[in-house]
Write a protein that holds these residues in place. Structure first.
Motif, mmCIF file in Angstrom:
data_model
loop_
_atom_site.group_PDB
_atom_site.id
_atom_site.type_symbol
_atom_site.label_atom_id
_atom_site.label_comp_id
_atom_site.label_asym_id
_atom_site.label_seq_id
_atom_site.Cartn_x
_atom_site.Cartn_y
_atom_site.Cartn_z
ATOM 1 N N SER A 249 -0.162 -29.694 -31.435
ATOM 2 C CA SER A 249 -0.929 -29.813 -32.093
ATOM 3 C C SER A 249 -1.606 -29.114 -32.246
ATOM 4 N N PHE A 250 -2.699 -28.395 -33.576
ATOM 5 C CA PHE A 250 -3.670 -27.737 -34.031
ATOM 6 C C PHE A 250 -4.578 -28.517 -33.996
ATOM 7 N N GLY A 251 -5.678 -28.302 -33.246
ATOM 8 C CA GLY A 251 -7.226 -29.085 -33.017
ATOM 9 C C GLY A 251 -6.818 -30.500 -32.528
ATOM 10 N N GLU B 222 -1.986 -34.002 -35.108
ATOM 11 C CA GLU B 222 -0.424 -33.581 -34.547
ATOM 12 C C GLU B 222 0.493 -33.406 -35.456
ATOM 13 N N VAL B 223 0.810 -32.687 -34.615
ATOM 14 C CA VAL B 223 2.199 -31.385 -36.275
ATOM 15 C C VAL B 223 3.234 -32.257 -35.265
ATOM 16 N N LEU B 224 3.662 -31.649 -34.395
ATOM 17 C CA LEU B 224 5.137 -32.593 -33.725
ATOM 18 C C LEU B 224 4.938 -33.156 -32.751
ATOM 19 N N GLY C 225 13.361 -30.943 -45.204
ATOM 20 C CA GLY C 225 12.057 -32.206 -44.691
ATOM 21 C C GLY C 225 11.167 -31.486 -46.274
ATOM 22 N N PRO C 226 9.983 -32.742 -46.519
ATOM 23 C CA PRO C 226 9.729 -32.091 -47.225
ATOM 24 C C PRO C 226 8.055 -31.373 -46.571
ATOM 25 N N SER C 227 7.672 -30.687 -47.606
ATOM 26 C CA SER C 227 6.610 -29.546 -47.609
ATOM 27 C C SER C 227 5.105 -30.381 -46.025
ATOM 28 N N GLY C 228 5.028 -29.370 -45.071
ATOM 29 C CA GLY C 228 4.031 -29.925 -44.567
ATOM 30 C C GLY C 228 4.702 -31.049 -43.237
ATOM 31 N N SER C 229 5.977 -30.866 -43.440
ATOM 32 C CA SER C 229 6.200 -32.511 -41.939
ATOM 33 C C SER C 229 6.785 -31.767 -40.819
ATOM 34 N N GLY C 230 6.335 -30.111 -40.592
ATOM 35 C CA GLY C 230 6.721 -29.434 -39.392
ATOM 36 C C GLY C 230 8.113 -28.490 -38.982
ATOM 37 N N LYS C 231 8.683 -28.426 -39.899
ATOM 38 C CA LYS C 231 9.398 -27.626 -40.147
ATOM 39 C C LYS C 231 9.357 -26.450 -39.483
ATOM 40 N N SER C 232 8.534 -25.939 -39.985
ATOM 41 C CA SER C 232 8.196 -24.004 -39.642
ATOM 42 C C SER C 232 7.493 -24.159 -38.584
ATOM 43 N N THR C 233 6.251 -25.136 -37.882
ATOM 44 C CA THR C 233 6.211 -25.227 -36.105
ATOM 45 C C THR C 233 6.533 -25.626 -35.601
ATOM 46 N N PHE C 234 8.396 -26.845 -35.973
ATOM 47 C CA PHE C 234 9.010 -26.983 -34.982
ATOM 48 C C PHE C 234 10.317 -25.341 -34.920
ATOM 49 N N ASP D 11 13.061 -18.873 -40.773
ATOM 50 C CA ASP D 11 12.116 -20.038 -41.618
ATOM 51 C C ASP D 11 12.379 -19.399 -43.137
ATOM 52 N N GLU D 12 13.048 -20.146 -43.667
ATOM 53 C CA GLU D 12 13.223 -20.353 -45.325
ATOM 54 C C GLU D 12 12.965 -18.618 -45.760
ATOM 55 N N PRO D 13 14.769 -18.033 -45.043
ATOM 56 C CA PRO D 13 14.885 -16.987 -45.610
ATOM 57 C C PRO D 13 14.758 -16.231 -47.110
ATOM 58 N N THR E 296 15.523 -25.123 -44.097
ATOM 59 C CA THR E 296 16.139 -24.315 -45.704
ATOM 60 C C THR E 296 15.963 -25.587 -47.056
ATOM 61 N N HIS E 297 15.588 -24.966 -48.154
ATOM 62 C CA HIS E 297 15.227 -25.616 -49.152
ATOM 63 C C HIS E 297 16.743 -25.737 -50.190
ATOM 64 N N GLU E 298 17.576 -24.848 -49.634
ATOM 65 C CA GLU E 298 18.547 -24.583 -50.162
ATOM 66 C C GLU E 298 20.102 -25.702 -49.795
HETATM 67 N N1 LIG Z 1 -1.892 -22.716 -37.224
HETATM 68 C C1 LIG Z 1 -2.441 -23.490 -38.072
HETATM 69 N N2 LIG Z 1 -3.950 -23.883 -38.095
HETATM 70 C C2 LIG Z 1 -3.850 -25.646 -38.506
HETATM 71 N N3 LIG Z 1 -2.897 -26.167 -39.209
HETATM 72 C C3 LIG Z 1 -1.005 -25.976 -39.066
HETATM 73 C C4 LIG Z 1 -1.118 -24.155 -38.449
HETATM 74 N N4 LIG Z 1 0.106 -24.324 -38.911
HETATM 75 C C5 LIG Z 1 0.982 -25.443 -39.312
HETATM 76 N N5 LIG Z 1 -0.396 -26.253 -39.593
HETATM 77 C C6 LIG Z 1 -0.179 -27.768 -40.379
HETATM 78 O O1 LIG Z 1 0.354 -28.120 -39.673
HETATM 79 C C7 LIG Z 1 1.747 -28.831 -40.795
HETATM 80 C C8 LIG Z 1 3.100 -28.271 -40.507
HETATM 81 O O2 LIG Z 1 3.136 -26.986 -41.033
HETATM 82 P P1 LIG Z 1 4.495 -26.475 -41.328
HETATM 83 O O3 LIG Z 1 3.961 -25.100 -41.833
HETATM 84 O O4 LIG Z 1 5.396 -26.286 -39.698
HETATM 85 O O5 LIG Z 1 4.995 -27.484 -42.565
HETATM 86 P P2 LIG Z 1 6.839 -27.187 -43.076
HETATM 87 O O6 LIG Z 1 7.393 -28.464 -42.584
HETATM 88 O O7 LIG Z 1 7.374 -26.388 -42.796
HETATM 89 O O8 LIG Z 1 5.654 -26.674 -44.798
HETATM 90 P P3 LIG Z 1 6.724 -26.017 -45.800
HETATM 91 O O9 LIG Z 1 7.680 -26.330 -46.156
HETATM 92 O O10 LIG Z 1 5.665 -26.386 -46.947
HETATM 93 O O11 LIG Z 1 6.829 -24.675 -45.284
HETATM 94 C C9 LIG Z 1 0.872 -28.598 -42.124
HETATM 95 O O12 LIG Z 1 -0.093 -29.977 -42.589
HETATM 96 C C10 LIG Z 1 -0.092 -27.795 -42.411
HETATM 97 O O13 LIG Z 1 -0.872 -26.945 -42.784
#
Ligand SMILES: Nc1ncnc2c1ncn2[C@@H]1O[C@H](COP(=O)(O)OP(=O)(O)OP(=O)(O)O)[C@@H](O)[C@H]1O
Ligand SMILES: [Mg+2]
Lengths: 236, 274
Positions: B10-12, B15-17, B34-43, B195-197, B227-229
């Motif tokens: 969670s960020f504050g 809950e992202v994951l 997965g779509p943008s904002g789905s949490g791929k990078s965070t994972f 991460d999306e190299p 990846t988006h490829e």
């Molecule tokens: N450091 C952070 N502080 C607060 N919120 C964050 C932080 N990092 C990511 N988020 C939020 O977590 C959610 C998931 O972000 P994440 O970057 O993991 O998505 P993503 O799947 O990688 O998207 P993209 O395809 O655009 O890279 C988003 O809604 C983002 O705004």
């Protein structure tokens, strides 16, 4: 104009024949010495404070350190440097029972003072470095401290070099108050000449000229340095 | 090799994951889409604890690295990470970028051994059964030399040997990313996280970077790649995860998931991007 020529003559007499120039040289040396060592101290202290201030604030220790740094910066930015000099020399030293030469006290106070200013400059510099630089270092298994010192701070310093140059100029100018605690600088030298020739117009005029030339020289050096840095950005 | 147990972040308040469980075995190539904002990078960033999980655990080689008491730096050295924005060190030359971490870590290990030996030597004065000293068969010069040779070998591999002394600002995006990849390889990682190299690259440079990643895959490197490829994911991955809204919604072999997606959200996403 006849009067002015006479004044110049009087000045020259004291300056040249009565060893006034020796005092001027010593004064100039002290001015540059205080500014150079003061800035070096300031960069050390300032970097330390800046790093503490950008540290993630998880633990009690970092919070406490942060509080102390705020106090320190507030104290030294919130009071005139003359006051700091006087307090250091006439209050703190006697209370501690220490006996330091005035010049050393000046160097220390100028270092502490410029540390407070440099810390703000440096913090801006560190925050201007892309967060990805820190992340790349951490991802390679380097610690926060190592990444900070090897990657982030060097880039921050490069970004703020021009601003540091200005801080150096400010220090040069501020050294003109060190005679308040009995250290000799350009002011003491020309004041000596003035008192001995019973005429102050020419000595103070020359003093002003020396400061102007000094500051212009440093500004020029900063500019050259800046240009070289920008060149290395492009062609390396 | 990596076991993720009910991972939450969670960020504050947000809950992202929302509870991710997955096991990645040695040699697997896992693609995350997965779509943008789905949490791929965070994972991905939780896998080497660049983000500290707020729940669950990440077990790497049998060690729970999400536990705050482990020295995360030691474990990160075995996990290479490659970023979208390359993140080469701007104040170092290309070879300086590659050598920095190996040299620093080699030197600090050497120093640690030497210090320990001093204590053992002092302790041995009072011991009847003398404790053996650590073998020191390296010198700082040797560590630097080995790191340099290794860096040059990696640079030769990607054909950028002549750029060894150049600064990153003079390189193309494709060159930067390939150097970022071999910088990670110089640590001999067991797994590589991407991460999306190629997302920040001009189209004509995508190929050279994907080629290098493909080579690593062929050599048997374990990798996790966001990846988006889609074409690349299909070709290289052994498994594809589809993430949406902080969860793994579907996972399958690339052929299955692209040809025959089961979840409606996967279908919708793939119909948009393919
Ligand atoms: N450091 C952070 N502080 C607060 N919120 C964050 C932080 N990092 C990511 N988020 C939020 O977590 C959610 C998931 O972000 P994440 O970057 O993991 O998505 P993503 O799947 O990688 O998207 P993209 O395809 O655009 O890279 C988003 O809604 C983002 O705004
Ligand atoms: Mg992302």
């Amino acid at each position: 104009m006849d009067g002015f020529a006479r004044k110049v003559e009087r000045f020259w007499e004291i300056f040249y024949q009565h060893d006034g120039y020796k005092k001027v040289v010593t004064g100039l040396q002290n001015t540059v010495y205080i500014a150079v060592v003061g800035l070096a101290l300031g960069i050390l202290i300032g970097t330390l404070i800046a790093v503490i201030k950008v540290l993630p604030k998880y633990s009690k220790l970092t919070k406490a350190l942060n509080g102390f740094c705020d106090f320190y910066v507030g104290l030294f930015r919130g009071t005139p440097i003359v006051v700091q000099l006087l307090v250091a020399y006439y209050v703190v030293l006697p209370l501690l029972g220490l006996n330091l030469p005035a010049l050393s006290v000046c160097v220390i106070v100028f270092g502490l003072n410029s540390g407070a200013y440099v810390s703000e400059i440096m913090r801006g510099g560190i925050m201007s470095v892309d967060i990805g630089q820190m992340e790349a270092g951490r991802a390679l298994g380097l610690s926060y401290r190592v990444t900070m010192m090897k990657i982030v701070v060097p880039q921050a310093v490069k970004n703020i070099l021009p601003t540091l140059g200005n801080e150096f100029i400010a220090l040069i100018k501020e050294t003109s108050v060190v005679s308040f605690v009995g250290a000799s600088d350009l002011y003491t030298a020309f004041n000596y000449i003035g008192s001995n020739s019973y005429e102050f117009m020419v000595p103070y005029l020359v003093m002003a000229l020396i400061y102007i030339v000094l500051v212009m020289l440093i500004a020029l050096m900063v500019k050259v340095m800046e240009r070289n840095l920008r060149k290395s950005d492009r062609s390396n | 090799m990596i076991e993720v147990i009910d991972l939450r972040k969670s960020f504050g308040e947000i809950e992202v994951l929302k509870g991710i469980a997955i096991t990645i075995k040695a040699g697997e190539k896992v693609a995350i889409i997965g779509p943008s904002g789905s949490g791929k990078s965070t994972f991905l960033r939780c896998l080497n604890c660049m983000e500290d999980p707020t729940g669950g655990a990440v077990i790497f080689d049998g060690v729970n690295i999400s536990d705050m008491s482990v020295d995360i730096n030691v474990h990160r050295r075995r996990m290479g990470m490659v970023f979208q924005q390359f993140n080469l060190f701007n104040n170092k030359t290309v070879i300086g970028n590659i050598m920095l971490a190996p040299v620093h870590i080699g030197l600090s290990e050497l120093r640690r051994k030497k210090i320990k030996n001093i204590f053992i030597t002092i302790g041995n004065l009072f011991r009847r059964n003398k404790k053996p000293l650590y073998q020191i068969n390296s010198t700082p010069a040797k560590i630097r030399q080995e790191a340099r040779e290794n860096a040059l070998r990696l640079l030769r591999r990607i054909g950028l040997e002549d750029k060894a002394d150049a600064y990153p600002s003079t390189l193309s995006g494709g060159q930067k990313q390939r150097i970022a990849i071999i910088r990670a390889l110089a640590m001999n990682p067991k797994v590589m996280l991407f991460d999306e190299p190629t997302s920040a690259l001009d189209p004509e440079m995508v190929g050279e970077v994907l080629d290098l990643i493909r080579q690593l895959a062929d050599e048997g490197m374990t990798m996790v790649i966001v990846t988006h490829e889609m074409g690349f994911a299909r070709e290289v991955a052994t498994r594809v995860l589809f993430m949406d809204d902080g969860k793994i919604v579907e996972e399958n072999t690339p052929n299955e998931i692209f040809a025959n997606p089961k979840n409606p959200r996967t279908k919708e996403f793939l119909s948009k991007v393919l």
